[in-house]
Design an enzyme around this catalytic site. Structure first.
Site, PDB file in Angstrom:
ATOM      1  N   ASP A 314      33.844  42.795  31.822  1.00 56.59           N
ATOM      2  CA  ASP A 314      34.179  41.751  30.827  1.00 56.59           C
ATOM      3  C   ASP A 314      33.401  41.853  29.520  1.00 56.59           C
ATOM      4  O   ASP A 314      33.158  40.827  28.882  1.00 56.59           O
ATOM      5  CB  ASP A 314      33.883  40.341  31.395  1.00 56.59           C
ATOM      6  CG  ASP A 314      34.883  39.932  32.453  1.00 56.59           C
ATOM      7  OD1 ASP A 314      35.805  40.715  32.735  1.00 56.59           O
ATOM      8  OD2 ASP A 314      34.723  38.832  33.006  1.00 56.59           O
ATOM      9  N   ASP A 538      32.135  32.953  41.969  1.00 58.30           N
ATOM     10  CA  ASP A 538      32.273  33.314  40.548  1.00 58.30           C
ATOM     11  C   ASP A 538      31.426  32.412  39.656  1.00 58.30           C
ATOM     12  O   ASP A 538      31.204  32.734  38.483  1.00 58.30           O
ATOM     13  CB  ASP A 538      33.728  33.148  40.097  1.00 58.30           C
ATOM     14  CG  ASP A 538      34.662  34.099  40.811  1.00 58.30           C
ATOM     15  OD1 ASP A 538      34.305  35.273  40.975  1.00 58.30           O
ATOM     16  OD2 ASP A 538      35.760  33.654  41.212  1.00 58.30           O
TER      17      ASP A 538
HETATM   18  C1  BGC Z   1      27.525  37.535  39.325  1.00 57.20           C
HETATM   19  C2  BGC Z   1      26.590  38.543  39.951  1.00 57.20           C
HETATM   20  C3  BGC Z   1      27.110  38.961  41.306  1.00 57.20           C
HETATM   21  C4  BGC Z   1      28.536  39.425  41.206  1.00 57.20           C
HETATM   22  C5  BGC Z   1      29.133  39.781  42.539  1.00 57.20           C
HETATM   23  C6  BGC Z   1      28.916  38.065  39.298  1.00 57.20           C
HETATM   24  O1  BGC Z   1      29.770  37.088  38.836  1.00 57.20           O
HETATM   25  O2  BGC Z   1      27.086  37.208  38.033  1.00 57.20           O
HETATM   26  O3  BGC Z   1      25.327  37.977  40.107  1.00 57.20           O
HETATM   27  O4  BGC Z   1      26.308  39.974  41.839  1.00 57.20           O
HETATM   28  O5  BGC Z   1      29.321  38.432  40.596  1.00 57.20           O
HETATM   29  O6  BGC Z   1      29.315  38.689  43.345  1.00 57.20           O
END
Ligand code: BGC
Length: 600
Positions: A314, A538
């Protein structure tokens, strides 16, 4: 051998300090010929609390004889404290007593070794910490020597042993030079993927999770500390990059997927995954994040493992769509566009990591519901090309691109194609498609690949699609197009993706697991992959204090009525979510229920 349970730098320092203290006290010279195994342990218990809930991180350090399995026990001081969901151990609660039994992969603890486990809990009133812990029934006293203390008259040794085992022997083979161009065309073909044991344990803690827990998922290096592994984070675990790579060798895996995700001013158009680096910290990104990762990935012991890097989710598309002049443009996106942090950061990552012969870089390229409009499509391809020429990178450092990472866009929309029309009107006019040129991820990924080649990337590039959460199965999945009353009834009645709006991205209600990872499923597509580990949040549904740099984005709040980027629609998010990256078992249950293809 659980080779990944290497002591991290910090923990190793503590262990060595402990050893020299023993040497000074003369204890080390006493041969340990205990007739029975002496259990000694040291437990640290830290929590991050918010109103009504908490995450506990626990480190168990074995300071006694080696053990091959452990059971940790402690008692909650307050009757309202409850274990909700744990990981990296088999957890249970009876009354106030909590028990955590080791998993097969973390039961072995050599003398001095540690392992970290954790759980989410709930409380009301107050959340006091347990005061006493036991391992295998023996109360931990932090390694106070056994009751048979040696006589104080034992003379301290004057010369500490010069050969302190264990040291890792240096590799006897000389590191190979890394000639460019030795990579295979599609690293997924015929290759077995690495299963992250931390995610596997969490998945198996949810009922039915063992049906999917052997699926390869992405290992997210979402901050500098994640390179070594962390003990005090809500969103990532104690295994560091080397631990994962060593475990991949042990599994005889042929590829591992690592997510490079720590740009300065990260996630400039949202808050849930804001990161630790400020917009002007590009030098820190290079020196303290990319360089150490490159050094580890270049270790010759991993040269037969295909290391697949997913580069910065992103990020670059935000410079096109979320800067001033766009609806929902942000000051942070303006800043990182103006100071070059994203373009140069991605360029640096590509150049450093792509120079390693067994490393494959795939840059994140958004998804169709973001970039499928003409105004975004070509400009994004151009900025991706620009990044692949920045900071020493060339297009040859890029193996391909990934779309739909951590998003929910359906792979195919068989009953709502952009070429369909209703009563002479193109369905592109429908509210759902809103003039987008694409209505599903597969058609977008294939077309975007061609655009990238037009912009100067080699024709050999391949696309990945994250299908971890784009299944949209379950009883509400349409089996035919909607009624032909008008374009909206037609599209809404037949669409597979059942979000309220395509701009919704946080913990989507009704979503299901998508296609299982698969190599070369379609022309131009190197693989369907699971990069976002299903069951990891998320973003939090409400503000939750944390040390991970994570903000609160109202797109994760189920009561939020939206903004310009989601057509002022409801967020469609599940309630009661923890911060991004933290374990969210209710989401995994939902994803399994709505899996498509369904789980057997
Ligand atoms: C988070 C990370 C996480 C990843 C996988 C992202 O949205 O910011 O900290 O490791 O998702 O779950």
């Amino acid at each position: 051998m659980n080779v990944w349970r290497r002591l991290s730098g910090r923990r190793r320092a503590v262990a060595l300090a402990g050893a020299s203290a023993l040497v000074a006290g003369g204890l080390v010279t006493l041969p340990v010929t205990a007739a029975h195994a002496a259990t000694q342990c040291d437990v640290t218990y830290t929590t991050n609390d918010w109103q009504g809930g908490f995450t506990a991180n626990i480190t168990i350090r074995n300071v006694g004889d080696a053990i091959s399995s452990w059971t940790l026990g402690f008692t909650f001081p307050d009757a309202n404290q409850r274990l909700v969901q744990g990981w990296s151990a088999r957890w249970s609660q009876s009354g106030r007593n909590v028990t955590a039994q080791s998993e097969s992969w973390n039961g072995n603890l050599a003398t001095g070794a540690s392992t970290s486990i954790g759980f989410n809990g709930s409380w009301s009133g107050s959340n006091p910490k347990p005061t006493s812990f036991a391992v295998n029934g023996v109360t931990c006293n932090g390694g106070t020597p056994p009751t048979t203390t040696p006589p104080t008259t034992t003379p301290p040794t004057t010369t500490p042993p010069t050969t302190t085992p264990p040291t890792t022997p240096p590799p006897t083979t000389t590191p190979p030079t890394t000639p460019p161009g030795t990579k295979v065309d599609n690293p997924y073909v015929g290759a077995r993927g690495y299963v992250n044991p931390e995610w596997k344990a969490k998945a198996e803690s949810v009922s039915g999770g063992n049906r999917i827990s052997n699926t390869p998922t992405g290992v997210w290096l979402d901050r500098i500390a994640a390179i070594e592994g962390t003990d005090n984070s809500q969103s990532n675990g104690p295994m560091g990059l080397r631990d994962h790579l060593d475990e991949a060798l042990r599994q005889n895996a042929q590829y591992i997927q690592v997510v490079i995700y720590n740009l300065p001013g990260r996630d400039c158009a949202a808050l849930a995954s804001n990161g630790e680096l400020k917009a002007d910290e590009l030098p820190k990104y290079k020196a303290q994040y990319i360089d150490p990762i490159a050094a580890i990935q270049a270790d010759p012991k991993y040269r037969n493992l295909r290391i697949i890097n997913i580069i910065e989710i992103d990020s670059l598309p935000n410079l096109v769509t979320n800067t001033s002049g766009n609806p929902g443009g942000t000051a942070m996106c303006d800043t990182v566009k103006a100071n070059g942090a994203y373009v140069n950061g991605v360029g640096y990552a590509l150049a450093k990591l792509g120079a390693i012969s067994n490393v494959y870089n795939y840059i994140d390229a958004g998804h169709h519901g973001w970039l499928g409009w003409d105004s975004n499509f070509t400009p994004t391809a151009q900025i991706l090309r620009q990044a692949a020429g920045a900071s020493g990178a060339t297009v040859n450092h890029v193996h391909g691109f990934i779309t739909n990472t951590a998003n929910y866009s359906a792979l195919r929309e068989p009953y709502a194609k952009v070429t369909d029309s209703v009563n002479g009107q193109s369905v592109r006019q429908s509210k759902w498609i809103d003039w987008n040129q694409y209505n599903d991820e597969l058609s977008f990924a294939q077309a975007f690949r061609q655009e990238l080649v037009r912009q100067g990337f080699p024709n050999s590039i391949g696309m990945l699609i994250d299908t971890s959460r784009n299944g949209w199965g379950g009883p509400n999945r349409p089996t035919a197009a909607g009624p032909t009353t008008n374009v909206n009834t037609y599209v809404d009645g037949g669409r597979i993706d059942r979000r309220i709006h395509k701009g919704n991205w946080c913990n989507q209600s009704g979503a299901g697991l998508g296609e299982r990872p698969k190599a070369a499923p379609e022309s131009g597509i190197d693989a369907y992959v699971w990069i976002k580990p299903p069951g990891e949040s998320d973003g939090s549904s409400r503000e939750i204090p944390n040390n991970d740099g994570k903000g609160f984005d109202r797109m994760c709040d189920p009561t939020y009525t939206g903004n310009a980027r989601n057509g002022n629609s409801m967020s469609g998010a599940l309630p009661d979510a923890p911060i991004s990256g933290a374990w969210f078992p209710a989401q995994l249950s939902e994803l399994m229920r709505n899996a498509y293809p369904p789980l057997s």
